[in-house]
Scaffold this motif. Structure first.
Motif, PDB file in Angstrom:
ATOM      1  N   ASN A 166      43.973 -19.625  79.175  1.00 40.28           N
ATOM      2  CA  ASN A 166      42.567 -19.517  78.804  1.00 40.28           C
ATOM      3  C   ASN A 166      41.745 -20.236  79.879  1.00 40.28           C
ATOM      4  O   ASN A 166      41.938 -21.428  80.101  1.00 40.28           O
ATOM      5  CB  ASN A 166      42.363 -20.161  77.429  1.00 40.28           C
ATOM      6  CG  ASN A 166      40.953 -20.110  76.948  1.00 40.28           C
ATOM      7  OD1 ASN A 166      40.019 -19.855  77.693  1.00 40.28           O
ATOM      8  ND2 ASN A 166      40.780 -20.360  75.658  1.00 40.28           N
ATOM      9  N   PRO A 167      40.825 -19.538  80.542  1.00 45.42           N
ATOM     10  CA  PRO A 167      40.063 -20.194  81.613  1.00 45.42           C
ATOM     11  C   PRO A 167      39.214 -21.371  81.133  1.00 45.42           C
ATOM     12  O   PRO A 167      38.931 -22.289  81.902  1.00 45.42           O
ATOM     13  CB  PRO A 167      39.168 -19.097  82.165  1.00 45.42           C
ATOM     14  CG  PRO A 167      39.571 -17.833  81.530  1.00 45.42           C
ATOM     15  CD  PRO A 167      40.499 -18.145  80.401  1.00 45.42           C
ATOM     16  N   SER A 168      38.834 -21.374  79.868  1.00 47.02           N
ATOM     17  CA  SER A 168      38.015 -22.476  79.363  1.00 47.02           C
ATOM     18  C   SER A 168      38.848 -23.611  78.760  1.00 47.02           C
ATOM     19  O   SER A 168      38.310 -24.660  78.429  1.00 47.02           O
ATOM     20  CB  SER A 168      37.003 -21.973  78.336  1.00 47.02           C
ATOM     21  OG  SER A 168      37.662 -21.434  77.219  1.00 47.02           O
ATOM     22  N   ASP A 169      40.160 -23.398  78.605  1.00 50.75           N
ATOM     23  CA  ASP A 169      41.065 -24.425  78.085  1.00 50.75           C
ATOM     24  C   ASP A 169      42.451 -24.161  78.670  1.00 50.75           C
ATOM     25  O   ASP A 169      43.224 -23.365  78.123  1.00 50.75           O
ATOM     26  CB  ASP A 169      41.102 -24.386  76.556  1.00 50.75           C
ATOM     27  CG  ASP A 169      42.000 -25.447  75.956  1.00 50.75           C
ATOM     28  OD1 ASP A 169      42.685 -26.175  76.718  1.00 50.75           O
ATOM     29  OD2 ASP A 169      42.035 -25.553  74.719  1.00 50.75           O
ATOM     30  N   LEU A 170      42.777 -24.797  79.758  1.00 53.50           N
ATOM     31  CA  LEU A 170      44.009 -24.503  80.489  1.00 53.50           C
ATOM     32  C   LEU A 170      45.286 -24.875  79.735  1.00 53.50           C
ATOM     33  O   LEU A 170      46.381 -24.542  80.173  1.00 53.50           O
ATOM     34  CB  LEU A 170      43.984 -25.184  81.856  1.00 53.50           C
ATOM     35  CG  LEU A 170      42.897 -24.659  82.808  1.00 53.50           C
ATOM     36  CD1 LEU A 170      42.941 -25.426  84.118  1.00 53.50           C
ATOM     37  CD2 LEU A 170      43.036 -23.171  83.042  1.00 53.50           C
ATOM     38  N   ASP A 171      45.165 -25.534  78.589  1.00 50.88           N
ATOM     39  CA  ASP A 171      46.329 -25.834  77.763  1.00 50.88           C
ATOM     40  C   ASP A 171      46.632 -24.713  76.769  1.00 50.88           C
ATOM     41  O   ASP A 171      47.635 -24.768  76.058  1.00 50.88           O
ATOM     42  CB  ASP A 171      46.118 -27.140  76.991  1.00 50.88           C
ATOM     43  CG  ASP A 171      46.132 -28.353  77.907  1.00 50.88           C
ATOM     44  OD1 ASP A 171      46.862 -28.324  78.919  1.00 50.88           O
ATOM     45  OD2 ASP A 171      45.400 -29.312  77.625  1.00 50.88           O
TER      46      ASP A 171
END
Length: 76
Positions: free
Chosen positions: A23-28
């Motif tokens: 996810n580009p907005s949450d790399l985890d």
């Protein structure tokens, strides 16, 4: 594309692959894209039309097995 449609299209041979993306907005967090024969890539969603995502990639691999996939591309 919802999960049941993906299962049906995989069985009909309409899906050529599957990809796991961060996810580009949450790399985890990871999400699934299915690839159709026509080259379109679609996000896999649940019955409430929310993208199927998880922090644990193993959970997503289990989802892919329910569709019928035995391999996937992973982009990180």
């Amino acid at each position: 594309m919802n999960l049941q449609t993906a299962i049906d299209q995989f069985a009909d041979g309409a899906l050529t692959g599957v990809q796991l993306w961060r996810n580009p907005s949450d790399l985890d967090e990871w999400f699934i894209m299915v690839v159709q024969k026509n080259g379109r890539s679609l996000v896999l969603v649940d019955e409430e039309d929310k993208p199927i995502s998880a922090r644990d990639i193993k959970l997503l691999l289990d989802q892919l097995k329910t569709i019928g996939f035995s391999n996937a591309q992973i982009f990180f």
